[in-house]
Design a protein around this motif. Structure first.
Motif, PDB file in Angstrom:
ATOM      1  N   SER A   1       0.820  -1.321   0.066  1.00 31.39           N
ATOM      2  CA  SER A   1       0.147  -0.085  -0.229  1.00 31.39           C
ATOM      3  C   SER A   1       1.001   1.507  -0.010  1.00 31.39           C
ATOM      4  O   SER A   1       0.544   2.110  -0.794  1.00 31.39           O
ATOM      5  N   ASN A   2       2.047   1.316   0.893  1.00 30.52           N
ATOM      6  CA  ASN A   2       2.828   2.460   0.808  1.00 30.52           C
ATOM      7  C   ASN A   2       3.550   2.748  -0.461  1.00 30.52           C
ATOM      8  O   ASN A   2       3.889   3.753  -1.083  1.00 30.52           O
ATOM      9  N   ASN A   3       3.829   1.577  -1.206  1.00 25.13           N
ATOM     10  CA  ASN A   3       4.761   1.603  -2.400  1.00 25.13           C
ATOM     11  C   ASN A   3       4.071   1.734  -3.528  1.00 25.13           C
ATOM     12  O   ASN A   3       4.675   2.350  -4.764  1.00 25.13           O
ATOM     13  N   ASN A   4       2.744   0.984  -3.810  1.00 23.19           N
ATOM     14  CA  ASN A   4       2.337   0.694  -5.106  1.00 23.19           C
ATOM     15  C   ASN A   4       1.342   1.941  -5.534  1.00 23.19           C
ATOM     16  O   ASN A   4       1.195   2.175  -6.528  1.00 23.19           O
ATOM     17  N   ILE A   5       0.676   2.604  -4.489  1.00 20.50           N
ATOM     18  CA  ILE A   5      -0.132   3.542  -4.758  1.00 20.50           C
ATOM     19  C   ILE A   5       0.464   4.843  -5.242  1.00 20.50           C
ATOM     20  O   ILE A   5       1.319   5.406  -4.465  1.00 20.50           O
ATOM     21  N   PRO A   6       0.176   5.495  -6.389  1.00 17.27           N
ATOM     22  CA  PRO A   6       0.887   6.686  -6.849  1.00 17.27           C
ATOM     23  C   PRO A   6       0.580   7.926  -5.717  1.00 17.27           C
ATOM     24  O   PRO A   6      -0.704   7.990  -5.126  1.00 17.27           O
ATOM     25  N   ALA A   7       1.338   8.600  -5.390  1.00 14.88           N
ATOM     26  CA  ALA A   7       1.373   9.507  -4.439  1.00 14.88           C
ATOM     27  C   ALA A   7       1.261  11.032  -5.223  1.00 14.88           C
ATOM     28  O   ALA A   7       1.751  11.091  -6.192  1.00 14.88           O
ATOM     29  N   PRO A   8       0.685  12.146  -4.442  1.00 12.74           N
ATOM     30  CA  PRO A   8       0.535  13.399  -4.897  1.00 12.74           C
ATOM     31  C   PRO A   8       1.781  13.991  -5.341  1.00 12.74           C
ATOM     32  O   PRO A   8       1.805  14.699  -6.393  1.00 12.74           O
ATOM     33  N   ASN A   9       2.912  13.705  -4.849  1.00 12.61           N
ATOM     34  CA  ASN A   9       4.174  14.451  -5.368  1.00 12.61           C
ATOM     35  C   ASN A   9       5.024  13.455  -6.046  1.00 12.61           C
ATOM     36  O   ASN A   9       6.117  13.770  -6.465  1.00 12.61           O
ATOM     37  N   ASN A  10       4.557  12.299  -6.512  1.00 14.87           N
ATOM     38  CA  ASN A  10       5.546  11.511  -7.318  1.00 14.87           C
ATOM     39  C   ASN A  10       5.720  11.983  -8.715  1.00 14.87           C
ATOM     40  O   ASN A  10       4.773  12.939  -9.190  1.00 14.87           O
ATOM     41  N   THR A  11       6.804  11.881  -9.452  1.00  9.77           N
ATOM     42  CA  THR A  11       6.998  12.364 -10.611  1.00  9.77           C
ATOM     43  C   THR A  11       5.984  11.488 -11.717  1.00  9.77           C
ATOM     44  O   THR A  11       5.543  10.630 -11.328  1.00  9.77           O
ATOM     45  N   PHE A  12       6.052  12.356 -12.906  1.00  8.90           N
ATOM     46  CA  PHE A  12       5.119  11.521 -13.986  1.00  8.90           C
ATOM     47  C   PHE A  12       5.754   9.961 -14.203  1.00  8.90           C
ATOM     48  O   PHE A  12       4.800   9.175 -14.283  1.00  8.90           O
ATOM     49  N   GLN A  13       6.819  10.087 -14.517  1.00 10.38           N
ATOM     50  CA  GLN A  13       7.520   8.624 -14.881  1.00 10.38           C
ATOM     51  C   GLN A  13       7.225   7.677 -13.632  1.00 10.38           C
ATOM     52  O   GLN A  13       6.875   6.551 -14.003  1.00 10.38           O
ATOM     53  N   THR A  14       7.352   8.194 -12.392  1.00 15.04           N
ATOM     54  CA  THR A  14       7.067   7.130 -11.261  1.00 15.04           C
ATOM     55  C   THR A  14       5.494   6.638 -11.463  1.00 15.04           C
ATOM     56  O   THR A  14       5.228   5.551 -11.201  1.00 15.04           O
TER      57      THR A  14
END
Length: 332
Positions: free
Chosen positions: A163-176
């Motif tokens: 859950s911590n690693n797979n869900i995209p976060a609001p501050n992730n880069t586009f590529q991430t």
């Protein structure tokens, strides 16, 4: 040519609100919309009724239920692992960064499960309830409908790290973000279309504060954010405090499921960094944003199609998993 394009858009608009039907084959069986037709014929009606009551009581609940399905599917597949509370060896995904103080609507799912257990005990999975509630929430807010492939079973475990690693976060880069989607078998079209769910719902000050004050760690605001909009946001989202203050993701049509979210992105008024990067970091995603901003009738059917695709991420079928009696805990 112009007449042909008009005709094409007319045809697409007819399709936009027609239920879409997809079936998905998996190693241990099929997911298909008619799964409960004999074992629990009123299942879909019951889910729809409870969701409708919850959304009538609080409009924000539609977005919350839609988000739960998304946050469930990106961790171990669409198996209702998110709904498990901590107990024994299980550490709940509700404690993860994307869910803590943020994921909500669990009581609505309890109500649905309780009604279904009365109608047809030990039959309808919590994973299928999540998928149906997400569709019904979309329809109730004016979005498209689709036939939900059913037959998922519930997991007997959770994954806090997933859950911590797979869900995209609001501050992730586009590529991430794109990589996180691709790891689930979803592509850039799915990424842009599913991001359109931000046409409803809210976000907390803590999720976008860095854009207002310190986007790149240099004490400067994010220049890709419209500056008058940023000034407005700063009045209610200060440098410190007010973490839980809520802001509409789409302030134009706050509770209506439409394409105004994409129009806001083109005006540099996407609230989250993960929204705005769809227009600033990729020509391909920018083109999709422009297409959906111009044509609601292209966005809606694609959203439905991408939701079905997302709902097919690694479901448990056949003899794998179980049908939980209570969505919050595994069967004893």
């Amino acid at each position: 040519m112009a007449q042909f394009v008009s005709f094409l858009l007319f045809v697409v608009s007819l399709i936009a609100f027609a239920p879409l039907c997809f079936s998905a084959k998996h190693n241990n069986g099929y997911l298909f919309p008619e799964f409960y037709d004999h074992s629990c014929p009123k299942a879909q009606q019951i889910v729809k009724s409870v969701v409708a009551k919850a959304v009538a009581k609080e409009a924000r609940m539609a977005a919350s239920l839609l988000r739960l399905h998304f946050h469930d599917c990106f961790v171990k597949g669409c198996d209702a692992s998110l709904l498990l509370d901590s107990s024994g060896s299980i550490i709940s995904e509700k404690r993860s960064n994307p869910n803590r103080n943020s994921a909500r609507g669990f009581e609505v799912l309890d109500d649905i499960k309780s009604a279904l257990e009365k109608e047809c005990p030990h039959t309808v999975s919590c994973a299928d309830i999540l998928a149906l509630a997400a569709r019904d929430s979309t329809v109730l807010t004016g979005g498209p409908s689709w036939e939900v492939p059913l037959g998922r079973r519930d997991s007997r475990g959770a994954s806090l790290s997933g859950s911590n690693n797979n869900i995209p976060a609001p501050n992730n880069t586009f590529q991430t973000i794109l990589t996180k989607f691709k790891l689930q078998g979803l592509d850039i079209v799915d990424l842009v279309a599913l991001s359109g769910s931000h046409t409803i719902g809210n976000s907390r000050c803590t999720s976008f504060r860095q854009r207002l004050y310190n986007q790149s760690g240099n004490g400067q605001p994010d220049l890709t954010l419209d500056q008058s909009y940023a000034a407005q946001l700063r009045t209610r989202c200060p440098r410190s405090g007010g973490d839980q203050t809520l802001f509409f993701l789409d302030f134009v049509s706050t509770t209506k499921f439409d394409n105004s979210y994409f129009k806001l992105l083109l005006a540099s008024k996407g609230l989250l960094n993960s929204d705005q990067v769809l227009v600033t970091k990729s020509k391909e995603s920018l083109d999709l944003v422009k297409k959906y901003a111009a044509h609601n009738e292209l966005f809606l059917p694609q959203f439905a199609k991408s939701m079905v695709k997302m709902g097919n991420i690694s479901p448990l079928t056949g003899s794998r998993g179980e049908i939980r009696k209570n969505c919050r805990k595994i069967n004893s």
